[in-house]
Write a protein that holds these residues in place. Structure first.
Motif, PDB file in Angstrom:
ATOM      1  N   ILE A   1       0.869  -1.193   0.000  1.00 23.31           N
ATOM      2  CA  ILE A   1       0.000   0.000   0.000  1.00 23.31           C
ATOM      3  C   ILE A   1       0.899   1.233   0.000  1.00 23.31           C
ATOM      4  N   VAL A   2       0.619   2.127  -0.939  1.00 18.24           N
ATOM      5  CA  VAL A   2       1.478   3.300  -1.152  1.00 18.24           C
ATOM      6  C   VAL A   2       0.656   4.566  -0.991  1.00 18.24           C
ATOM      7  N   LYS A   3       1.304   5.626  -0.526  1.00 17.56           N
ATOM      8  CA  LYS A   3       0.614   6.913  -0.366  1.00 17.56           C
ATOM      9  C   LYS A   3       0.417   7.587  -1.728  1.00 17.56           C
ATOM     10  N   GLY A   4      -0.832   7.929  -1.996  1.00 15.39           N
ATOM     11  CA  GLY A   4      -1.140   8.783  -3.131  1.00 15.39           C
ATOM     12  C   GLY A   4      -1.613   8.088  -4.386  1.00 15.39           C
ATOM     13  N   LYS A   5      -2.938   8.206  -4.650  1.00 13.63           N
ATOM     14  CA  LYS A   5      -3.488   7.680  -5.913  1.00 13.63           C
ATOM     15  C   LYS A   5      -3.048   8.552  -7.094  1.00 13.63           C
ATOM     16  N   ALA A   6      -2.796   9.838  -6.810  1.00 16.89           N
ATOM     17  CA  ALA A   6      -2.320  10.751  -7.858  1.00 16.89           C
ATOM     18  C   ALA A   6      -0.905  10.380  -8.291  1.00 16.89           C
ATOM     19  N   ARG A   7      -0.119   9.916  -7.337  1.00 12.76           N
ATOM     20  CA  ARG A   7       1.257   9.492  -7.611  1.00 12.76           C
ATOM     21  C   ARG A   7       1.273   8.251  -8.516  1.00 12.76           C
ATOM     22  N   LEU A   8       0.335   7.343  -8.254  1.00 14.06           N
ATOM     23  CA  LEU A   8       0.202   6.148  -9.105  1.00 14.06           C
ATOM     24  C   LEU A   8      -0.298   6.531 -10.494  1.00 14.06           C
ATOM     25  N   GLY A   9      -1.214   7.499 -10.527  1.00 13.21           N
ATOM     26  CA  GLY A   9      -1.762   7.964 -11.804  1.00 13.21           C
ATOM     27  C   GLY A   9      -0.698   8.598 -12.698  1.00 13.21           C
ATOM     28  N   LYS A  10       0.273   9.252 -12.062  1.00 15.55           N
ATOM     29  CA  LYS A  10       1.350   9.896 -12.821  1.00 15.55           C
ATOM     30  C   LYS A  10       2.174   8.875 -13.592  1.00 15.55           C
ATOM     31  N   VAL A  11       2.346   7.701 -13.009  1.00 14.83           N
ATOM     32  CA  VAL A  11       3.120   6.627 -13.664  1.00 14.83           C
ATOM     33  C   VAL A  11       2.428   6.177 -14.940  1.00 14.83           C
ATOM     34  N   VAL A  12       1.069   6.197 -14.915  1.00 17.77           N
ATOM     35  CA  VAL A  12       0.252   5.630 -16.004  1.00 17.77           C
ATOM     36  C   VAL A  12      -0.300   6.728 -16.922  1.00 17.77           C
ATOM     37  N   HIS A  13       0.175   7.988 -16.773  1.00 15.34           N
ATOM     38  CA  HIS A  13      -0.269   9.152 -17.565  1.00 15.34           C
ATOM     39  C   HIS A  13      -1.752   9.439 -17.375  1.00 15.34           C
ATOM     40  N   LYS A  14      -2.224   9.284 -16.131  1.00 11.02           N
ATOM     41  CA  LYS A  14      -3.619   9.596 -15.784  1.00 11.02           C
ATOM     42  C   LYS A  14      -3.632  10.516 -14.565  1.00 11.02           C
ATOM     43  N   LYS A  15      -4.830  11.016 -14.249  1.00  8.33           N
ATOM     44  CA  LYS A  15      -4.951  11.851 -13.036  1.00  8.33           C
ATOM     45  C   LYS A  15      -4.736  11.024 -11.782  1.00  8.33           C
ATOM     46  N   THR A  16      -5.468   9.921 -11.692  1.00 12.63           N
ATOM     47  CA  THR A  16      -5.356   9.020 -10.541  1.00 12.63           C
ATOM     48  C   THR A  16      -5.419   7.566 -10.982  1.00 12.63           C
ATOM     49  N   ALA A  17      -4.915   6.681 -10.118  1.00 12.27           N
ATOM     50  CA  ALA A  17      -5.016   5.231 -10.366  1.00 12.27           C
ATOM     51  C   ALA A  17      -5.169   4.515  -9.032  1.00 12.27           C
ATOM     52  N   THR A  18      -6.147   3.616  -8.948  1.00 11.35           N
ATOM     53  CA  THR A  18      -6.416   2.905  -7.687  1.00 11.35           C
ATOM     54  C   THR A  18      -5.356   1.857  -7.395  1.00 11.35           C
ATOM     55  N   ALA A  19      -4.961   1.088  -8.430  1.00 10.75           N
ATOM     56  CA  ALA A  19      -3.977   0.009  -8.236  1.00 10.75           C
ATOM     57  C   ALA A  19      -3.203  -0.252  -9.526  1.00 10.75           C
ATOM     58  N   LEU A  20      -1.930  -0.650  -9.353  1.00 16.06           N
ATOM     59  CA  LEU A  20      -1.074  -1.023 -10.478  1.00 16.06           C
ATOM     60  C   LEU A  20      -0.545  -2.444 -10.268  1.00 16.06           C
ATOM     61  N   VAL A  21      -0.154  -3.082 -11.377  1.00 19.26           N
ATOM     62  CA  VAL A  21       0.391  -4.442 -11.291  1.00 19.26           C
ATOM     63  C   VAL A  21       1.637  -4.557 -12.160  1.00 19.26           C
ATOM     64  N   LEU A  22       2.656  -5.199 -11.626  1.00 23.03           N
ATOM     65  CA  LEU A  22       3.843  -5.561 -12.399  1.00 23.03           C
ATOM     66  C   LEU A  22       3.779  -7.057 -12.696  1.00 23.03           C
ATOM     67  N   THR A  23       3.703  -7.403 -13.973  1.00 22.67           N
ATOM     68  CA  THR A  23       3.610  -8.821 -14.357  1.00 22.67           C
ATOM     69  C   THR A  23       4.992  -9.437 -14.540  1.00 22.67           C
ATOM     70  N   ASP A  24       5.940  -8.649 -15.007  1.00 23.99           N
ATOM     71  CA  ASP A  24       7.311  -9.136 -15.209  1.00 23.99           C
ATOM     72  C   ASP A  24       8.279  -7.960 -15.218  1.00 23.99           C
TER      73      ASP A  24
END
Length: 316
Positions: free
Chosen positions: A183-206
């Motif tokens: 669990i990480v602080k900031g949905k906006a921070r996750l969204g920045k990785v994916v070029h969006k405003k916000t993101a609830t969850a991300l997954v690394l497959t490989d």
């Protein structure tokens, strides 16, 4: 010309007397006045600076934010929701986001250029196969399908998702399927990785071969802190009283302690008084005995001896 008009002319021609000349006691200091300060009173005094925090009219969304924050502190929060307060540490989060930045998905322009090159190569006659780059997967439905199929290597969840029901069940699912999560602080921070405003969850497959050591270190930190941590799953949150309530409780405690102290002191006083009264009674009894002995002429001990002697003679 009349005499009056002459006198008036003479007065006008005379030099005017300069004010302030003569005996000087001392120069008066002039007060420094701010030219731009607004004057609100007859005495020409500027209004003092006041704290207008309580008076300010805040926007509605800010009010709601603050009320929610206070409510989350005061109310008892169940463990399922309280687990989102336990987030990844700053240093490990920094390492994780540096790794995620390498696997951020393509932008629309990048994708267009890649597909254009493939199309051009086909026109020329070169059969060039373009592989999709390794990227982070996002979108709650896509994430759940990857976790259920056990294709996810690491799930990253935001701590401030609203409504929280979107993500509450995800940690339990990850634990069940044996997928490491954090669990990480900031949905906006996750969204920045994916070029969006916000993101609830991300997954690394490989992960690429060069990043496998860094990825393994992050998983080693995440597994004991989140997957294997039983305390966070059972710990209730909230229940923090306000300063006003705390002071009232402290006051009641102090008053109860004072009353206990007073009761103890009163008991000690009563015991001392009882002891004194008992001592006085014993002294009075001893004094009465002495007076009776003085009246009879012989002490009681001598009388008892005489009685014993009489008994012996009678037996003989």
């Amino acid at each position: 010309m009349s005499t009056k008009s002459k006198q008036v002319r003479q007065k006008k021609n005379q030099p005017k007397k300069q004010k302030g000349k003569g005996k000087r006691k001392g120069k008066k200091k002039q007060k420094k006045v701010d030219k731009f300060a607004k004057v609100y009173s007859k005495q020409k005094k500027a209004v003092p600076v006041r704290d207008l925090y309580q008076v300010m009219r805040w926007p509605k969304y800010i009010k709601i934010q603050r009320q929610r924050k206070v409510l989350m502190k005061r109310l008892r929060v169940p463990p399922a929701i309280n687990q989102f307060t336990n987030t990844l540490e700053r240093n490990t989060a920094y390492q994780l986001f540096t790794l995620l930045s390498k696997y951020s998905p393509e932008t629309k322009k990048q994708k267009k250029t890649r597909l254009q090159k493939v199309a051009e190569s086909k026109v020329i006659g070169d059969n060039v196969k373009s592989k999709k780059p390794l990227t982070v997967k996002y979108g709650i439905n896509h994430v759940t399908s990857l976790v259920e199929r056990k294709k996810a290597k690491l799930v990253i969840i935001a701590h401030d998702v609203d409504p929280i029901e979107l993500v509450v069940w995800l940690p339990a699912l990850c634990r069940k399927m044996g997928v490491p999560y954090c669990i990480v602080k900031g949905k906006a921070r996750l969204g920045k990785v994916v070029h969006k405003k916000t993101a609830t969850a991300l997954v690394l497959t490989d992960v690429k071969q060069q990043d496998k050591n860094a990825f393994a270190k992050i998983i080693d930190i995440c597994m004991p802190k989140f997957n294997d941590n039983v305390e966070t799953r059972t710990k209730w949150g909230g229940g923090v009283l306000s300063s006003k309530a705390r002071k009232a409780i402290e006051k009641n405690l102090e008053s109860s302690q004072l009353s206990k102290k007073l009761m103890q002191e009163q008991k000690i006083r009563e015991r001392i008084i009882k002891e004194k009264l008992e001592q006085q009674r014993l002294e009075e009894e001893a004094q009465k005995k002495k007076e009776e002995e003085a009246k009879n002429g012989k002490p009681e001990a001598d009388k008892t001896e005489e009685k014993k002697d009489t008994k012996k003679t009678s037996k003989k």
